[in-house]
Design a protein around this motif. Structure first.
Motif, PDB file in Angstrom:
ATOM      1  N   GLY A  31      10.881  -2.076   3.576  1.00  0.00           N
ATOM      2  CA  GLY A  31      10.167  -1.566   4.303  1.00  0.00           C
ATOM      3  C   GLY A  31       9.891  -0.251   4.569  1.00  0.00           C
ATOM      4  N   ARG A  32      10.564   0.364   3.738  1.00  0.00           N
ATOM      5  CA  ARG A  32       9.739   1.878   4.361  1.00  0.00           C
ATOM      6  C   ARG A  32       9.117   2.791   3.854  1.00  0.00           C
ATOM      7  N   TRP A  33       9.009   2.379   2.279  1.00  0.00           N
ATOM      8  CA  TRP A  33       7.283   2.901   1.727  1.00  0.00           C
ATOM      9  C   TRP A  33       6.250   2.811   2.631  1.00  0.00           C
ATOM     10  N   ILE A  34       6.129   1.797   3.685  1.00  0.00           N
ATOM     11  CA  ILE A  34       5.382   1.482   4.207  1.00  0.00           C
ATOM     12  C   ILE A  34       5.181   1.902   5.899  1.00  0.00           C
ATOM     13  N   ASP A  35       6.454   2.516   5.773  1.00  0.00           N
ATOM     14  CA  ASP A  35       5.911   3.997   6.872  1.00  0.00           C
ATOM     15  C   ASP A  35       5.845   5.055   6.268  1.00  0.00           C
ATOM     16  N   ALA A  36       5.793   5.094   5.387  1.00  0.00           N
ATOM     17  CA  ALA A  36       5.671   5.560   4.636  1.00  0.00           C
ATOM     18  C   ALA A  36       3.593   6.204   4.182  1.00  0.00           C
ATOM     19  N   HIS A  37       3.243   5.134   4.146  1.00  0.00           N
ATOM     20  CA  HIS A  37       1.925   5.142   3.676  1.00  0.00           C
ATOM     21  C   HIS A  37       1.951   4.764   2.125  1.00  0.00           C
ATOM     22  N   ASP A  38       3.421   4.654   1.427  1.00  0.00           N
ATOM     23  CA  ASP A  38       2.680   4.039  -0.350  1.00  0.00           C
ATOM     24  C   ASP A  38       2.447   2.991  -0.369  1.00  0.00           C
ATOM     25  N   ASN A  39       2.326   2.663  -1.623  1.00  0.00           N
ATOM     26  CA  ASN A  39       1.487   1.480  -2.324  1.00  0.00           C
ATOM     27  C   ASN A  39       2.335   0.642  -3.064  1.00  0.00           C
ATOM     28  N   VAL A  40       2.376  -0.015  -3.595  1.00  0.00           N
ATOM     29  CA  VAL A  40       3.473  -0.549  -5.000  1.00  0.00           C
ATOM     30  C   VAL A  40       2.071  -1.435  -5.789  1.00  0.00           C
ATOM     31  N   GLU A  98     -10.055   3.469   3.569  1.00  0.00           N
ATOM     32  CA  GLU A  98      -9.742   3.633   4.550  1.00  0.00           C
ATOM     33  C   GLU A  98      -8.517   3.681   4.276  1.00  0.00           C
ATOM     34  N   ARG A  99      -8.162   3.655   3.561  1.00  0.00           N
ATOM     35  CA  ARG A  99      -6.284   3.134   3.821  1.00  0.00           C
ATOM     36  C   ARG A  99      -5.664   4.427   3.391  1.00  0.00           C
ATOM     37  N   HIS A 100      -5.850   5.160   2.764  1.00  0.00           N
ATOM     38  CA  HIS A 100      -5.389   6.338   1.849  1.00  0.00           C
ATOM     39  C   HIS A 100      -4.774   6.794   3.628  1.00  0.00           C
ATOM     40  N   GLY A 101      -3.287   7.182   3.298  1.00  0.00           N
ATOM     41  CA  GLY A 101      -2.657   8.024   3.848  1.00  0.00           C
ATOM     42  C   GLY A 101      -2.041   7.833   5.469  1.00  0.00           C
ATOM     43  N   TYR A 116     -16.271   6.992 -10.481  1.00  0.00           N
ATOM     44  CA  TYR A 116     -15.387   5.857  -9.165  1.00  0.00           C
ATOM     45  C   TYR A 116     -13.960   5.807  -9.796  1.00  0.00           C
ATOM     46  N   ALA A 117     -13.911   5.611 -11.234  1.00  0.00           N
ATOM     47  CA  ALA A 117     -12.545   5.255 -11.320  1.00  0.00           C
ATOM     48  C   ALA A 117     -11.059   5.976 -11.451  1.00  0.00           C
ATOM     49  N   ASP A 118     -11.712   7.962 -11.016  1.00  0.00           N
ATOM     50  CA  ASP A 118     -10.755   8.801 -10.778  1.00  0.00           C
ATOM     51  C   ASP A 118     -10.775   8.707  -9.193  1.00  0.00           C
ATOM     52  N   LEU A 138      -4.882   5.229  -5.416  1.00  0.00           N
ATOM     53  CA  LEU A 138      -4.083   3.768  -5.517  1.00  0.00           C
ATOM     54  C   LEU A 138      -2.563   3.773  -6.459  1.00  0.00           C
ATOM     55  N   VAL A 139      -3.204   5.275  -7.379  1.00  0.00           N
ATOM     56  CA  VAL A 139      -1.563   5.426  -7.862  1.00  0.00           C
ATOM     57  C   VAL A 139      -0.780   6.519  -7.593  1.00  0.00           C
ATOM     58  N   HIS A 140      -1.599   7.504  -7.261  1.00  0.00           N
ATOM     59  CA  HIS A 140      -0.471   8.455  -6.585  1.00  0.00           C
ATOM     60  C   HIS A 140       0.578   8.376  -6.259  1.00  0.00           C
ATOM     61  N   ASN A 141       1.251   7.690  -5.278  1.00  0.00           N
ATOM     62  CA  ASN A 141       1.928   7.075  -4.144  1.00  0.00           C
ATOM     63  C   ASN A 141       2.688   6.007  -5.066  1.00  0.00           C
ATOM     64  N   ALA A 142       2.352   5.122  -5.132  1.00  0.00           N
ATOM     65  CA  ALA A 142       2.473   4.064  -5.374  1.00  0.00           C
ATOM     66  C   ALA A 142       3.919   3.832  -6.506  1.00  0.00           C
ATOM     67  N   HIS A 143       4.729   2.995  -6.023  1.00  0.00           N
ATOM     68  CA  HIS A 143       6.045   2.281  -6.410  1.00  0.00           C
ATOM     69  C   HIS A 143       5.846   1.671  -7.443  1.00  0.00           C
ATOM     70  N   ARG A 144       6.321   1.680  -9.004  1.00  0.00           N
ATOM     71  CA  ARG A 144       5.612   0.714 -10.364  1.00  0.00           C
ATOM     72  C   ARG A 144       6.944  -0.522 -10.377  1.00  0.00           C
ATOM     73  N   ILE A 145       6.369  -1.403 -10.571  1.00  0.00           N
ATOM     74  CA  ILE A 145       7.514  -2.196 -10.905  1.00  0.00           C
ATOM     75  C   ILE A 145       6.386  -3.333 -12.113  1.00  0.00           C
TER      76      ILE A 145
END
Length: 248
Positions: free
Chosen positions: A93-102, A188-191, A215-217, A223-230
């Motif tokens: 859960g540390r990624w949640i503390d860092a406000h990252d995405n998955v 609203e959620r970013h960062g 809008y896409a950019d 959403l993507v630049h700070n996301a952990h990808r699976i």
């Protein structure tokens, strides 16, 4: 021992865990042998457990997770390309503390939603607020909310939870209203908060689903630049289990 008056006082104070423990210990034949400090420690421990369980139940009820999933039950033997080390790190859960995405992507049936709910369940257990939403239904709900005055309240709820799970993203192209809504939510959620997205589409196809390049950019940047990808692969686990059952 004035058992009943003590129980009444504990309940009046809202110490229901202590009251239940007091009642149980007082009825035990070993009660007289317990030192006072041990009595107190036992009652406090039961009260803490009671309050934790109540809060967890409330968080899970609010989250409305699609699956009753837990990270301890993840099947790493299935051939779907799940990186065990990465997923177990995400479970901390540390990624949640860092406000990252998955981002969980892969074909239907490989367990994307289940894994997302497992991470959501762990977040609830770690005292974090979670909300699960299927993207097609979410956009429909937001469209209705515009007409009945709930739109601002719904956006606040989506923006305020510590972990938002957006399941089944990209099933169909977005219209103008959906593009706007998604950008508002992510802005609203970013960062500030974390988001899990599951999708059958690889990330490089998301631009086409969003439609409007501007809008896409903006959406993908948030959403993507700070996301952990699976990125999962392989056959549907449901079909694999069905074939296994038939063989048995």
């Amino acid at each position: 021992m004035l058992t009943h008056p003590t129980l009444d006082q504990l309940n009046q104070l809202g110490l229901f865990g202590m009251a239940k423990a007091f009642d149980g210990v007082a009825a035990s034949s070993d009660a007289a042998a317990l030192p006072h400090l041990d009595w107190l420690a036992l009652l406090l421990d039961r009260e803490m457990t009671y309050r934790h369980d109540r809060k967890l139940t409330a968080r899970l009820r609010y989250a409305r997770l699609r699956h009753q999933a837990a990270v301890e039950d993840v099947d790493y033997r299935a051939t779907r390309g799940l990186d065990r080390a990465l997923f177990q790190k995400l479970a901390e859960g540390r990624w949640i503390d860092a406000h990252d995405n998955v981002i969980l992507s892969g074909p239907t049936g490989v367990g994307k939603s289940w894994l997302a709910c497992a991470l959501g369940h762990r977040a609830c257990r770690n005292n974090r607020s979670v909300l699960y939403q299927r993207v097609p239904k979410l956009f429909a709900d937001l469209a209705l909310a515009r007409g009945d005055g709930r739109y601002a309240r719904l956006l606040r709820a989506l923006g305020g939870v510590q972990l938002l799970i957006l399941d089944d993203w990209g099933l169909e192209p977005l219209d103008a209203a959906a593009r706007h809504d998604l950008l508002e939510i992510l802005e609203e959620r970013h960062g500030r908060r974390s988001t899990i997205v599951t999708s059958q589409l690889p990330v490089d196809k998301w631009h086409d689903v969003i439609g409007d390049p501007t809008y896409a950019d903006a959406i993908l940047d948030r959403l993507v630049h700070n996301a952990h990808r699976i990125d999962l692969t392989g056959d549907s686990l449901r079909r694999t289990r069905e074939r296994s059952t038939k063989k048995d």
